[in-house]
Scaffold this active site. Structure first.
Site, PDB file in Angstrom:
ATOM      1  N   GLU A 146      -3.491   3.785   6.683  1.00  0.00           N
ATOM      2  CA  GLU A 146      -3.600   2.737   5.668  1.00  0.00           C
ATOM      3  C   GLU A 146      -3.086   3.290   4.349  1.00  0.00           C
ATOM      4  O   GLU A 146      -3.324   4.452   4.017  1.00  0.00           O
ATOM      5  CB  GLU A 146      -5.054   2.301   5.514  1.00  0.00           C
ATOM      6  CG  GLU A 146      -5.308   1.298   4.407  1.00  0.00           C
ATOM      7  CD  GLU A 146      -6.792   0.981   4.228  1.00  0.00           C
ATOM      8  OE1 GLU A 146      -7.141   0.501   3.139  1.00  0.00           O
ATOM      9  OE2 GLU A 146      -7.583   1.223   5.143  1.00  0.00           O
ATOM     10  N   GLU A 202     -16.346   4.364   9.017  1.00  0.00           N
ATOM     11  CA  GLU A 202     -14.987   4.893   9.000  1.00  0.00           C
ATOM     12  C   GLU A 202     -15.014   6.398   8.724  1.00  0.00           C
ATOM     13  O   GLU A 202     -15.869   6.879   8.000  1.00  0.00           O
ATOM     14  CB  GLU A 202     -14.173   4.186   7.902  1.00  0.00           C
ATOM     15  CG  GLU A 202     -14.215   2.665   8.026  1.00  0.00           C
ATOM     16  CD  GLU A 202     -13.742   1.931   6.774  1.00  0.00           C
ATOM     17  OE1 GLU A 202     -12.979   2.525   5.978  1.00  0.00           O
ATOM     18  OE2 GLU A 202     -14.139   0.760   6.598  1.00  0.00           O
TER      19      GLU A 202
END
Length: 412
Positions: free
Chosen positions: A327, A216
């Site tokens: 997120e 990520e």
């Protein structure tokens, strides 16, 4: 009666045992453990730079970086550049320059205002004692809990799993060897120190069970991790669904950095303003078809380093899903939805300069070609809190707007 000399020997032996016991107790004390952990994380620096935001950036010799604490990297030969870049990368860069609508301005990190690291070193954000003391435990410092959005799950009980919420676009059903996107940069407001807001891409392999592999990268605001509300460049990796492997940035051994210009975890500067100037960053992660390592590039010129393929099981071959998006942690303070913002804190329908976006989304295929993603779908747990809207056009390629304010009249 034992001779006096024997008595003295016994006293000396007892004193030695007591001293050793006291030293052992001291070594196990919380303060001693914190100091040892700091020493492991903060390698000796060639020079140090104090950033305007209070960070200290240590310029550490490339061969002394934390990656080489990994037992399997003891005799690792440093790969100074990828054997191959994805085909079409620089075509895309030229097209982007020609068609840019004024949204992409030069991006720097705040510490650059005070200096740069010399060649042959890597810039590492120094971990301070306060950073460790904010963590729930030394073991958990620099790690996050299982947070990857699973758009395949329709279980309503999973909608706020672990307090994490998402607004993403994704592709699955093929073999992927990398992904790229240009990500709009903001400074979302965080309601609680234990919450965060991030925007990133995920390179995923395996199932969403305990064997998940993930790489990520993106930007995040995380008061718990960094001690402030600055927007920072970050990476993360795990090979077992965030259980025992992986970490943010280079807070554990794994990612090998080769670049002396960009510091993981350092503040990004400048950031976008609502209805004003817009700034974005480009991130590319791809698998070198010759060596098999996963490389990361920041912007058009900074190849940062790589994750060795042996760190992973599924990603040792390829990824099975790519996700792009935002997120947040929703800890439901006072029993209500958090007001922690995602992206700009505004909903997608507000559009350019008001909502946050990802643009020029691409994937790397099995022939090492950068291609527009096929079959892009979107996913969000609660669209009244955070939403996502995708599109496609000539200038931005595949793109989406996303984000939201969290708590509002429709998201109580």
């Amino acid at each position: 009666m034992a001779p006096a000399r024997g008595g003295l020997a016994w006293v000396l032996a007892a004193a030695t045992v007591c001293a050793l016991w006291a030293a052992a107790v001291e070594a196990r004390s919380p303060a001693a453990r914190v100091h040892r952990h700091l020493k492991r994380l903060n390698k000796p620096a060639v020079m140090s730079i104090e950033s305007p935001d209070g960070d200290i950036i240590d310029c550490v010799h490339m061969s002394h970086q934390p990656a080489f604490d990994h037992p399997l990297l003891k005799n690792h030969t440093l790969q100074m550049r990828p054997a191959y870049h994805p085909e079409g990368l620089y075509d895309d860069a030229k097209r982007s320059v020609a068609s840019d609508s004024g949204s992409e301005k030069p991006m720097l990190q705040l510490w650059h205002q005070k200096g740069r690291c010399p060649e042959g070193t890597v810039p590492i954000r120094r971990t301070k004692m306060d950073d460790l003391l904010r963590a729930s435990s030394l073991h958990r410092y620099g790690r996050k809990r299982h947070t990857t959005p699973n758009p395949m799950s329709i279980d309503p009980n999973m909608l706020n799993e672990g307090g994490h919420q998402h607004a993403i676009a994704y592709v699955e059903g093929d073999k992927y060897y990398g992904a790229k996107a240009t990500i709009n940069v903001w400074e979302p407001k965080i309601q609680q120190p234990n919450e965060f807001s991030l925007s990133q891409l995920w390179i995923l392999g395996g199932s969403f069970g305990e064997d998940l592999n993930s790489i990520e990268a993106g930007w995040q605001v995380s008061p718990d991790l960094y001690g402030d509300n600055n927007t920072r460049l970050f990476t993360y990796w795990t090979s077992d669904a965030y259980q025992a492997t992986g970490c943010y940035n280079i807070l554990c051994s794994g990612f090998i950095q080769i670049n002396s210009e960009i510091a993981m975890g350092a503040s990004i500067f400048p950031i976008s303003n609502y209805a004003g100037s817009q700034y974005d960053i480009s991130i590319l992660i791809w698998k070198d078809p010759k060596e098999g390592n996963w490389w990361m590039q920041f912007g058009r010129e900074y190849v940062l380093g790589y994750w060795p393929s042996f760190l992973f099981s599924y990603l040792a071959d390829s990824a099975s899903m790519i996700e792009w998006g935002g997120e947040v942690v929703n800890s439901e303070p006072d029993g209500a939805h958090t007001s922690t913002q995602m992206g700009s804190g505004h909903f997608p329908e507000e559009g350019f300069s008001k909502a946050s976006y990802f643009k020029n989304m691409q994937v790397v295929d099995s022939s090492n070609q950068l291609k527009p993603p096929k079959g892009v779908a979107t996913f969000t747990e609660q669209s009244n809190c955070y939403d996502v809207q995708s599109g496609n056009n000539g200038d931005w390629g595949t793109y989406f707007y996303y984000g939201g304010p969290g708590k509002n009249s429709n998201c109580p």
